[in-house]
Design a protein around this motif. Structure first.
Motif, PDB file in Angstrom:
ATOM      1  N   HIS A 237       0.814  -1.219   0.000  1.00 39.90           N
ATOM      2  CA  HIS A 237       0.000   0.000   0.000  1.00 39.90           C
ATOM      3  C   HIS A 237       0.846   1.266   0.000  1.00 39.90           C
ATOM      4  O   HIS A 237       0.484   2.248  -0.656  1.00 39.90           O
ATOM      5  CB  HIS A 237      -1.007  -0.041   1.147  1.00 39.90           C
ATOM      6  N   ALA A 238       1.973   1.262   0.684  1.00 40.25           N
ATOM      7  CA  ALA A 238       2.878   2.421   0.633  1.00 40.25           C
ATOM      8  C   ALA A 238       3.412   2.599  -0.790  1.00 40.25           C
ATOM      9  O   ALA A 238       3.477   3.718  -1.309  1.00 40.25           O
ATOM     10  CB  ALA A 238       4.026   2.260   1.626  1.00 40.25           C
ATOM     11  N   THR A 239       3.780   1.495  -1.423  1.00 40.46           N
ATOM     12  CA  THR A 239       4.283   1.540  -2.794  1.00 40.46           C
ATOM     13  C   THR A 239       3.198   1.983  -3.767  1.00 40.46           C
ATOM     14  O   THR A 239       3.436   2.798  -4.669  1.00 40.46           O
ATOM     15  CB  THR A 239       4.829   0.160  -3.212  1.00 40.46           C
ATOM     16  N   THR A 240       1.999   1.472  -3.595  1.00 39.09           N
ATOM     17  CA  THR A 240       0.899   1.838  -4.487  1.00 39.09           C
ATOM     18  C   THR A 240       0.562   3.320  -4.351  1.00 39.09           C
ATOM     19  O   THR A 240       0.303   4.001  -5.351  1.00 39.09           O
ATOM     20  CB  THR A 240      -0.329   0.942  -4.232  1.00 39.09           C
ATOM     21  N   PHE A 241       0.579   3.842  -3.128  1.00 38.90           N
ATOM     22  CA  PHE A 241       0.357   5.277  -2.909  1.00 38.90           C
ATOM     23  C   PHE A 241       1.387   6.084  -3.705  1.00 38.90           C
ATOM     24  O   PHE A 241       1.037   6.996  -4.458  1.00 38.90           O
ATOM     25  CB  PHE A 241       0.458   5.584  -1.408  1.00 38.90           C
ATOM     26  N   TYR A 242       2.640   5.713  -3.553  1.00 37.02           N
ATOM     27  CA  TYR A 242       3.727   6.365  -4.291  1.00 37.02           C
ATOM     28  C   TYR A 242       3.496   6.229  -5.803  1.00 37.02           C
ATOM     29  O   TYR A 242       3.603   7.210  -6.549  1.00 37.02           O
ATOM     30  CB  TYR A 242       5.060   5.735  -3.872  1.00 37.02           C
ATOM     31  N   ASP A 243       3.199   5.010  -6.251  1.00 35.00           N
ATOM     32  CA  ASP A 243       3.055   4.759  -7.687  1.00 35.00           C
ATOM     33  C   ASP A 243       1.912   5.553  -8.314  1.00 35.00           C
ATOM     34  O   ASP A 243       2.039   6.048  -9.437  1.00 35.00           O
ATOM     35  CB  ASP A 243       2.835   3.270  -7.953  1.00 35.00           C
ATOM     36  N   ILE A 244       0.788   5.663  -7.617  1.00 32.28           N
ATOM     37  CA  ILE A 244      -0.334   6.436  -8.152  1.00 32.28           C
ATOM     38  C   ILE A 244       0.086   7.894  -8.341  1.00 32.28           C
ATOM     39  O   ILE A 244      -0.167   8.490  -9.397  1.00 32.28           O
ATOM     40  CB  ILE A 244      -1.572   6.335  -7.236  1.00 32.28           C
TER      41      ILE A 244
END
Length: 177
Positions: free
Chosen positions: A146-153
């Motif tokens: 979820h931290a990575t997905t937040f960054y990726d978005i």
């Protein structure tokens, strides 16, 4: 030197949580300096069947502060309520998670290691793991996803981020002078 469950979990969670306010600040800078709006970012998702941006901060909170409180009773029941609706609400969840992790003790975390933990969804136990496996094999990967997905978005939407923005301080807040 002994390496504890606390050592394996808490410093990394705090490191990545510590980076999130800077990522949010860069998103706000993009909004302030372009035709991108808060709504463009807050409603963004990587795919139609994925949660929107704020959910990922909620999930980071859930797989850190909330999980520690839940695991003391031997069960983890995801909390899908109260999805943040603003940058400030996201920052508040991050601060709450950081505060909870800062208060965690090695004894508290290590006590979870051999305790059975039930993953409960919809009132039904879906699986049971030893606490150590739950934290290392379920919670930590979920938090990082979820931290990575937040960054990726945000990166996908044009926020100028680097890997350093995601990682934060590798020494983590526990070692800052």
């Amino acid at each position: 030197m002994s390496f504890t469950l606390y050592d394996a979990i808490v410093p990394t969670l705090r490191q990545l949580l510590g980076a999130l306010p800077g990522v949010i600040a860069k998103a706000e800078e993009l909004v302030a300096s372009s035709d991108c709006t808060d709504a463009n970012l807050l409603e963004a998702r990587l795919a139609d069947d994925m949660w929107p941006l704020p959910w990922h901060i909620r999930a980071c909170w859930m797989h850190s502060a909330y999980a520690l409180d839940q695991l003391a009773d031997g069960a983890f029941t995801p909390d899908f309520t109260a999805i943040p609706e603003s940058w400030d609400e996201m920052r508040s969840l991050i601060a709450d998670a950081e505060e909870r992790l800062a208060a965690a003790t090695p004894q508290e975390i290590d006590a979870i290691a051999n305790r059975e933990v039930n993953f409960v969804l919809g009132g039904e136990t879906r699986f049971t793991l030893p606490g150590e496996r739950f934290l290392l094999g379920f919670n930590m990967p979920n938090f990082q996803f979820h931290a990575t997905t937040f960054y990726d978005i945000l990166r996908m939407k044009g926020v100028p981020l680097s890997k350093r923005d995601y990682m934060g301080n590798p020494a983590g807040p526990m070692f800052e002078g």
